[in-house]
Each structure stands twice: as C-alpha cells, then as structure tokens.
Design a protein around this motif. Structure first.
Motif, mmCIF file in Angstrom:
data_model
loop_
_atom_site.group_PDB
_atom_site.id
_atom_site.type_symbol
_atom_site.label_atom_id
_atom_site.label_comp_id
_atom_site.label_asym_id
_atom_site.label_seq_id
_atom_site.Cartn_x
_atom_site.Cartn_y
_atom_site.Cartn_z
ATOM 1 N N SER A 40 0.834 -1.203 0.000
ATOM 2 C CA SER A 40 0.000 0.000 0.000
ATOM 3 C C SER A 40 0.867 1.252 0.000
ATOM 4 O O SER A 40 0.589 2.221 -0.718
ATOM 5 N N LYS A 41 1.934 1.237 0.796
ATOM 6 C CA LYS A 41 2.833 2.395 0.844
ATOM 7 C C LYS A 41 3.593 2.555 -0.469
ATOM 8 O O LYS A 41 3.824 3.677 -0.921
ATOM 9 N N ARG A 42 3.981 1.460 -1.095
ATOM 10 C CA ARG A 42 4.686 1.559 -2.378
ATOM 11 C C ARG A 42 3.802 2.217 -3.426
ATOM 12 O O ARG A 42 4.266 3.024 -4.227
ATOM 13 N N GLN B 102 1.494 4.408 -2.803
ATOM 14 C CA GLN B 102 1.469 5.828 -2.449
ATOM 15 C C GLN B 102 2.759 6.525 -2.883
ATOM 16 O O GLN B 102 2.736 7.681 -3.303
ATOM 17 N N LYS C 236 2.378 7.277 -6.491
ATOM 18 C CA LYS C 236 1.420 8.373 -6.653
ATOM 19 C C LYS C 236 2.078 9.714 -6.340
ATOM 20 O O LYS C 236 1.965 10.670 -7.123
ATOM 21 N N LEU C 237 2.769 9.789 -5.205
ATOM 22 C CA LEU C 237 3.398 11.046 -4.793
ATOM 23 C C LEU C 237 4.546 11.435 -5.725
ATOM 24 O O LEU C 237 4.718 12.621 -6.033
ATOM 25 N N GLU D 50 3.166 13.026 -8.673
ATOM 26 C CA GLU D 50 2.683 14.378 -8.365
ATOM 27 C C GLU D 50 3.838 15.358 -8.191
ATOM 28 O O GLU D 50 3.609 16.546 -7.979
ATOM 29 N N ILE E 168 8.291 12.601 0.751
ATOM 30 C CA ILE E 168 7.552 11.337 0.668
ATOM 31 C C ILE E 168 7.977 10.414 1.797
ATOM 32 O O ILE E 168 7.130 9.813 2.476
ATOM 33 N N LEU F 77 5.255 9.145 4.637
ATOM 34 C CA LEU F 77 4.863 7.742 4.707
ATOM 35 C C LEU F 77 5.616 6.945 5.773
ATOM 36 O O LEU F 77 5.302 5.782 6.009
#
Length: 80
Positions: A40-42, A44, A47-48, A51, A58, A62
């Motif tokens: 799940s963190k990977r 994110q 995604k970040l 962005e 990051i 996280l």
C-alpha cells in the motif's frame, strides 16, 4: 506476460476478483499485514512521485526510508 506459471496464476486469480471488498479479503488472505501495508505504501510512493513530491517529503509523509522512495523512483522510471 510473465513466463513464471505461479505469477501467471496469481495475476489471473486477482483479475477474477470483481469487488473492492473481495479484493481486500483476497489480499488479506494472501499477504501478511506487514506485506499488505508495504505494498500500500509503495503505491502511495508512486502516486506522490508522479505528483512531483520530493523524495525526502515522501519518506517523511509515509514513514519510510529514503532508499525505499529512491527504489520506487527507479521502478517508475524503468516502466516509462
């Protein structure tokens, strides 16, 4: 597609899941809580990074190491 029959079977298993609740259940059954959290963190991280968020920010957001973010950045770069 992969030549690994185990990966192929996993991919087909996951593709057959048709609801978010069923996917959550399948992932909870396949993975340890730590593995599920890490994946799940990977996601994110990807995604970040997309962005434009800085690597250090990051890592801070996280609660992961900068090396983890850098590895995610390399993985994204290799897929594009």
């Amino acid at each position: 597609m992969t030549d690994d029959p185990y990966k192929t079977e996993l991919i087909h298993h996951l593709l057959a899941i048709d609801t978010a609740d069923a996917m959550d259940s399948a992932l909870e059954n396949l993975l340890t809580p730590a593995e599920y959290q890490e994946i799940s963190k990977r996601l994110q991280i990807f995604k970040l990074l997309n962005e434009g968020v800085a690597h250090r920010k990051i890592a801070e957001l996280l609660g992961v190491g900068i090396a983890t973010v850098s590895r995610g950045s390399r993985a994204l770069r290799d897929t594009h």
